[in-house]
Design a protein around this motif. Structure first.
Motif, mmCIF file in Angstrom:
data_model
loop_
_atom_site.group_PDB
_atom_site.id
_atom_site.type_symbol
_atom_site.label_atom_id
_atom_site.label_comp_id
_atom_site.label_asym_id
_atom_site.label_seq_id
_atom_site.Cartn_x
_atom_site.Cartn_y
_atom_site.Cartn_z
ATOM 1 N N PHE B 19 0.832 -1.201 0.000
ATOM 2 C CA PHE B 19 0.000 0.000 0.000
ATOM 3 C C PHE B 19 0.869 1.254 0.000
ATOM 4 O O PHE B 19 0.641 2.195 -0.769
ATOM 5 N N MET B 20 1.865 1.251 0.859
ATOM 6 C CA MET B 20 2.731 2.430 0.966
ATOM 7 C C MET B 20 3.453 2.679 -0.358
ATOM 8 O O MET B 20 3.580 3.811 -0.815
ATOM 9 N N GLN B 21 3.949 1.582 -0.944
ATOM 10 C CA GLN B 21 4.687 1.746 -2.189
ATOM 11 C C GLN B 21 3.803 2.234 -3.323
ATOM 12 O O GLN B 21 4.217 3.051 -4.145
ATOM 13 N N ASN B 22 2.560 1.755 -3.336
ATOM 14 C CA ASN B 22 1.676 2.111 -4.443
ATOM 15 C C ASN B 22 0.947 3.427 -4.229
ATOM 16 O O ASN B 22 0.674 4.149 -5.190
ATOM 17 N N GLU B 23 0.635 3.730 -2.986
ATOM 18 C CA GLU B 23 -0.290 4.841 -2.748
ATOM 19 C C GLU B 23 0.370 6.123 -2.261
ATOM 20 O O GLU B 23 -0.229 7.193 -2.352
ATOM 21 N N PHE B 24 1.560 6.023 -1.714
ATOM 22 C CA PHE B 24 2.206 7.270 -1.294
ATOM 23 C C PHE B 24 2.679 7.991 -2.549
ATOM 24 O O PHE B 24 3.505 7.468 -3.298
ATOM 25 N N PRO B 25 2.137 9.199 -2.816
ATOM 26 C CA PRO B 25 2.383 9.851 -4.113
ATOM 27 C C PRO B 25 3.876 10.053 -4.387
ATOM 28 O O PRO B 25 4.611 10.538 -3.527
ATOM 29 N N ALA B 26 4.266 9.664 -5.604
ATOM 30 C CA ALA B 26 5.684 9.697 -5.975
ATOM 31 C C ALA B 26 6.263 11.103 -5.854
ATOM 32 O O ALA B 26 7.396 11.278 -5.401
ATOM 33 N N GLU B 27 5.447 12.109 -6.241
ATOM 34 C CA GLU B 27 5.996 13.473 -6.205
ATOM 35 C C GLU B 27 6.242 13.916 -4.758
ATOM 36 O O GLU B 27 7.152 14.696 -4.482
ATOM 37 N N MET B 28 5.444 13.376 -3.842
ATOM 38 C CA MET B 28 5.669 13.715 -2.438
ATOM 39 C C MET B 28 6.913 13.007 -1.921
ATOM 40 O O MET B 28 7.695 13.563 -1.152
ATOM 41 N N LYS B 29 7.104 11.789 -2.371
ATOM 42 C CA LYS B 29 8.291 11.040 -1.956
ATOM 43 C C LYS B 29 9.565 11.742 -2.437
ATOM 44 O O LYS B 29 10.542 11.856 -1.691
ATOM 45 N N GLN B 30 9.489 12.244 -3.680
ATOM 46 C CA GLN B 30 10.645 12.971 -4.215
ATOM 47 C C GLN B 30 10.972 14.188 -3.359
ATOM 48 O O GLN B 30 12.130 14.479 -3.078
ATOM 49 N N LYS B 31 9.925 14.892 -2.973
ATOM 50 C CA LYS B 31 10.145 16.081 -2.152
ATOM 51 C C LYS B 31 10.762 15.713 -0.805
ATOM 52 O O LYS B 31 11.713 16.351 -0.353
ATOM 53 N N ILE B 32 10.225 14.666 -0.216
ATOM 54 C CA ILE B 32 10.762 14.230 1.082
ATOM 55 C C ILE B 32 12.244 13.896 0.922
ATOM 56 O O ILE B 32 13.079 14.300 1.737
ATOM 57 N N ASP B 33 12.555 13.162 -0.141
ATOM 58 C CA ASP B 33 13.949 12.765 -0.356
ATOM 59 C C ASP B 33 14.839 13.973 -0.636
ATOM 60 O O ASP B 33 16.036 13.935 -0.376
#
Lengths: 377, 399
Positions: B19-33
Motif C-alpha cells: 500500500f505504501m509503495q503504491n499509494e504514497f504519491p511519488a511526487e511527495m516522496k521525491q520532495k521528502i527525499d
C-alpha cells in the motif's frame, strides 16, 4: 514476537539466583578469591550437579542445547554476583572450541568430563602483540613426524593456573596475521617445557602467562584439520563475547541498583544526595544505558540462535560488544562517582563490580575494535 | 523467546508495504527525499488517502474510526510508513486533542469534532506553552473567565507549531487563581477565527517560521467548548502526554537517514582522493550511530512485546524519547560533517516549494545545516529530555 523467558529459562535463572542467595554473598566470594585455587572446587561440583555446565553444549554433545539466550540468562546472574568460578574459560571457551573443532573421539573423551565438573581447561590464544585480532598468531607449530613442536608465548590465559589441559592456538603455516594456517592443540599443562607464570587479574580471576619452548605434542592432539581453526575460533569467541556482555548487563544493573540505594540513604547538607538533580539525571542516564545494553545483548543472543548467516551473527555480536562497552564506561564510572570515596574502597562491592566490567570491556575486543569490525562486515 | 512476527503479521506487513509503495504519491516522496517541506495541501492529500483506506487513525478505538489493530500491527504500520518516508499525520488533531475529546469530551463534542479530524478536514494546533511557562507548564497564566455562556480568554501562547494553517486550537487556560497551580487549569477548544485571536510568526534559526506566538485579546469562547469539568484540565493534559507515544523512537526514520548517510558518504570526496565512506573516523561514527539505532530498535521491540502481553506502558516512552531524539541529533551532525562547506550557504528558500533561483551545492547538502538547526527542537519539545529524566527518576528509580 515474545521476549519473555521460557519456563526452562526461568528455572535456570532461579537456580542461579537461589545458589547466589545461599552460597555467594560478598564476603564468601572474598574468601574464595583469597583461597589458593582462587575459586571454589565445591561450587564447581555443585554447578555440575545443577546442570549448569551443560548449558553451553548442544544436545548432540549431551548438553542442555547450546543456546545463546540460555547462556545469557545465566551469565547475567553470574554478573550480578560476580562469580569467579572459571565457567567462561572451561565451559564456554574450551568446551565450545572442542565442540566446534574436535573429532568425535575428542568430544566424547572431553565434553562429558567438562559437564561432569571433572576437568578444568584454559584457552591460550592471546599474544603480546595480537591485541584483539584472533588471526594474529605467532606461536609456531612445526610438524616433526607424529609430533608437533610448539614455540611461543601466550598471555592472559584465563584459568591457566587451574587448568589440567590447555588449548593452544599455533601457526602451522602462513604469515603472522593470515587467516589460514592456525591450529588448536590440546596440551597437558604438565608437559615438559610448558612454563607458566601465574597471576591474579584485576577482577579477581586467575590467569597465567605461558611460554612454550619446543614443547612436543602428538599430532593427534590437534583439534580438527591443520591450519583450519580460525572460523571455529571466531564462532566460539563470538558466543563468549555475548556471554560476557550478558554478564556485564547483570553487573551494570547491580551497580545501578546499589548506586540508587546508596543515594537514598547517604545524607549530605541534611538531605539524601539522591535528592540532587545533578545526581538524579546521571542515574537516569545509567538506567537508560542499562536498558540499551540489555536490548542489544538480547538482540545478539537471539541472532546467534537464529539461522542468520555467520556474517550477520558476527555483526550482531560486534554491535552488542561495542554498545556494551559504552554502557560499561558510563554506568561503572558514574557508580563510583556518585558513591564518592566509599565507592573506591576494596571493602565495597561497587569497586569489584567496577573492576569486573572494566575487564569485560577489554575481553574479546573493546568498543572501538568492535565498531570497526561491525563496519567491515 | 523470539523477535519474529507471526504468519498473520507478515501478511499484514506485506499488505501495508504494498500500500505504501503504491499509494504514497511519488511526487511527495521525491520532495521528502530532497528535503523539501510538504505543503499543507499535500499533507492533507496523504491523510485523505489513508482515510479512504480506513487507516487514518490506527490508534483510535474502532467506534471512532480506528483500525482495531494490535500493538504489533500498529508498530508494523508505523514502521512501513516511516520506511517509505511518508509523513505521520500532523499530531495535534489526531494524536493530541482527539484522545482527550474521546476520554473527557461530551457526546456532542465527540460528534462535532472527531469526524473532521479523522478526515483531515479541520486542522488543530496546540496552545500549551507560554513565554514564562515551558517545562513548568502548570505555571501558565492565560486566563479564561466565565461570563454567562462564554469564557473570556486573555493571554498568550507560544511555540505554537503550524498555527498559521490551523482552524482550531486546544488550550490550557487558568480558570482559578486561588488554588494550587495544577488545580486551576481547564482544557478549552477555541476556533482560530474568533475575534481577538491573532498570530505572530516566530522565525527559527533555520529561517523558517515553523512556530508562532498566539495572542488572545478578550476572546469570547462558548462555554460548551470546555472539555470535561472546569479546573480538571491538567489531569486531562497529563493523560494526553502519557498517551500516544507510539513511534516516538523514530526508528524507521532513523533507518532511512542512516541509508542516506551511507549513500552520501560513498559519494562524498574526502579531499584526499578517497571517499568519506572509507574515512576511518567517519566510518567509525557511522557504525556507532547504526549500533545505537539497533539498540534503540530492540528497546522499542521489548516495550512493544511487553505491551502486547497486556503490560501498561510505563516510563519506557521516556527512554525511547531521550535516546531517539539524541540519536537523531547525532545523525544531523553527521550530515553536516559530510556536507562540510556545502552546509554553509544559508538559502532556506531553495528547499521550499516553487524555488526559482540558482540551486547552490550538490544535492541536498545545503539542507544539512538547516535540518541540524531545526532538530535542536527534538530534545526540547514533547517534555524536554531533562523532564523525561525527571520522569525516569521518579517513576523507575524512586528518587
Amino acid at each position: 514476537m515474545d521476549f519473555s523467558y521460557s519456563e526452562e529459562q526461568q528455572m535456570l535463572q532461579e537456580s542461579v539466583q537461589k545458589f547466589v542467595h545461599k552460597n555467594y554473598d560478598f564476603d564468601t566470594r572474598k574468601k574464595i578469591m583469597a583461597s589458593a585455587a582462587g575459586y571454589s572446587a565445591a561450587n564447581w561440583q555443585l554447578f555440575a550437579e545443577l546442570g549448569w555446565l551443560t548449558v553451553p553444549f548442544n544436545e548432540a554433545d549431551g548438553g542442555f542445547g547450546g543456546r545463546a539466550v540460555d547462556l545469557m540468562v545465566m551469565m547475567e546472574e553470574f554478573g550480578r554476583a560476580m562469580l569467579v568460578e572459571p565457567f567462561l574459560p572451561t565451559a564456554i571457551l574450551c568446551g565450545g572450541l572442542i565442540s566446534e573443532l574436535g573429532s568425535s573421539a575428542q568430544k566424547s573423551a572431553l565434553l562429558p568430563q567438562i559437564m561432569g565438573g571433572e576437568l578444568q581447561l584454559a584457552l591460550a590464544y592471546a599474544e603480546a602483540g595480537s591485541r584483539f585480532n584472533l588471526a594474529n598468531v605467532t606461536t609456531t607449530a612445526v610438524r616433526k613426524g607424529d609430533e608437533v613442536i610448539l614455540d611461543g608465548t601466550k598471555i592472559l590465559v584465563l584459568n591457566g593456573p587451574a587448568a589440567q589441559h590447555l588449548l593452544v592456538t599455533a601457526r602451522e603455516s602462513g604469515a603472522a596475521t593470515a587467516a589460514r594456517g592456525i591450529s588448536v592443540f590440546l596440551v597437558d599443562s604438565k608437559t615438559a617445557d610448558v612454563s607458566m607464570t601465574k597471576y591474579p587479574t584485576v577482577d579477581g580471576r586467575q590467569a597465567a602467562q605461558i611460554q612454550f619452548k619446543s614443547v612436543r605434542v602428538p599430532v593427534a592432539s590437534r583439534l580438527g584439520a591443520a591450519g583450519a581453526a580460525l572460523d571455529g575460533l571466531n564462532v566460539v569467541i563470538d558466543r563468549a563475547t555475548v556471554a560476557v556482555s550478558a554478564e556485564a548487563v547483570g553487573a551494570l544493573e547491580a551497580l545501578l541498583r546499589k548506586t540508587v540505594e546508596y543515594s537514598k540513604t547517604r545524607k549530605q547538607f541534611d538531605v539524601p544526595i539522591g535528592s540532587f538533580q545533578a545526581l538524579q539525571h546521571r542515574m537516569a542516564d545509567m538506567f537508560i544505558e542499562c536498558q540499551l545494553a540489555r536490548s542489544i545483548v538480547l538482540r545478539a543472543a537471539m541472532i546467534l540462535d537464529s539461522k542468520d548467516s555467520a556474517q550477520e551473527k558476527s555483526k550482531a555480536v560486534s554491535a552488542a560488544k561495542c554498545r556494551i562497552g559504552k554502557a560499561i564506561k558510563k554506568v561503572s564510572q558514574e557508580a563510583i562517582q556518585i558513591h564518592g570515596g566509599i565507592g573506591m574502597t576494596d571493602e565495597l562491592d561497587v569497586a569489584h563490580l567496577f573492576k569486573r566490567v572494566t575487564a569485560i570491556d577489554l575481553l574479546f575486543g573493546n568498543g572501538d575494535f568492535h565498531a570497526a569490525r561491525f563496519a567491515s562486515l | 523467546m523470539n523477535a519474529e512476527f507471526t504468519a498473520e503479521e507478515i501478511v499484514f506487513q506485506k499488505d501495508v508495504r504494498e500500500f505504501m509503495q503504491n499509494e504514497f504519491p511519488a511526487e511527495m516522496k521525491q520532495k521528502i527525499d530532497a528535503n523539501i517541506r510538504l505543503s499543507k495541501a499535500e499533507t492533507v492529500r496523504w491523510q485523505k488517502i489513508l482515510y479512504q483506506k480506513g487507516w487514518a487513525a490506527p490508534n483510535w478505538p474502532v467506534e471512532h474510526g480506528g483500525t482495531g489493530w494490535t500493538a504489533t500491527e500498529k508498530y508494523i504500520f508505523a514502521t512501513e510508513m516511516g520506511l517509505v518516508g511518508a509523513p505521520e499525520p500532523v499530531p495535534f488533531g489526531m494524536k493530541m486533542v482527539a484522545p482527550v475529546i474521546m476520554a473527557y469530551g461530551s457526546a456532542e463534542q465527540t460528534q462535532r469534532f472527531l469526524p473532521d479530524i479523522l478526515e483531515s478536514n479541520v486542522w488543530w494546533c496546540q496552545g500549551y506553552s507560554e513565554p514564562n511557562s515551558g517545562s513548568d507548564l502548570a505555571s501558565l497564566k492565560t486566563t479564561a473567565i466565565r461570563d454567562g455562556d462564554h469564557y473570556v480568554v486573555n493571554g498568550s501562547k507560544t511555540w505554537n507549531t503550524y498555527g498559521q494553517f490551523a482552524d482550531w486550537i486546544f488550550c490550557l487556560v487558568r480558570t482559578d487563581n486561588t488554588v494550587k497551580k495544577q488545580e486551576g487549569i481547564s482544557f478549552l477548544l477555541i476556533d482560530m477565527k474568533t475575534p481577538g485571536v491573532s498570530l505572530k510568526p516566530i522565525v527559527l534559526l533555520d529561517g523558517h517560521p515553523e512556530v508562532n506566538e498566539v495572542f488572545f485579546d478578550d476572546v469570547r469562547v462558548p462555554a460548551n467548548n470546555l472539555i470535561g469539568e472546569e479546573n480538571k484540565g491538567w489531569t486531562y493534559a497529563k493523560v494526553l502526554l502519557t498517551h500516544e507515544r507510539t513511534n516516538i523512537a523514530g526508528v524507521p526514520r532513523g533507518k532511512r537517514r542512516l541509508l542516506a548517510l551511507q549513500r552520501i558518504a560513498a559519494n562524498t570526496d574526502d579531499g584526499f582522493g578517497g571517499s568519506m565512506a572509507n574515512n576511518p573516523g567517519f566510518r567509525h561514527k557511522l557504525a556507532r550511530a547504526e549500533i545505537e539505532l539497533l539498540a534503540l530498535e530492540y528497546a522499542e521491540l521489548r516495550t512493544l512485546a511487553a505491551l502486547s502481553v497486556g503490560k501498561a506502558p510505563g516510563p519506557e516512552s521516556s527512554i525511547l524519547k531521550i535516546v531517539g531524539t539524541e540519536l537523531a541529533q547525532s545523525m544531523d551532525e553527521l550530515f553536516v560533517e559530510l556536507a562540510a562547506y556545502h552546509s554553509l550557504p544559508f538559502l532556506p528558500d531553495q528547499f521550499e516549494e516553487g524555488f526559482q533561483g540558482v540551486h547552490i551545492g550538490p544535492g541536498n547538502s545545503a539542507a544539512a545545516a538547516l535540518t541540524y538547526f531545526n532538530n535542536r527542537k527534538l530534545t526540547i519539545f514533547g517534555g524536554s529530555n531533562e523532564v523525561q529524566r525527571n520522569i525516569i527518576c521518579k517513576a523507575v528509580l524512586g528518587l
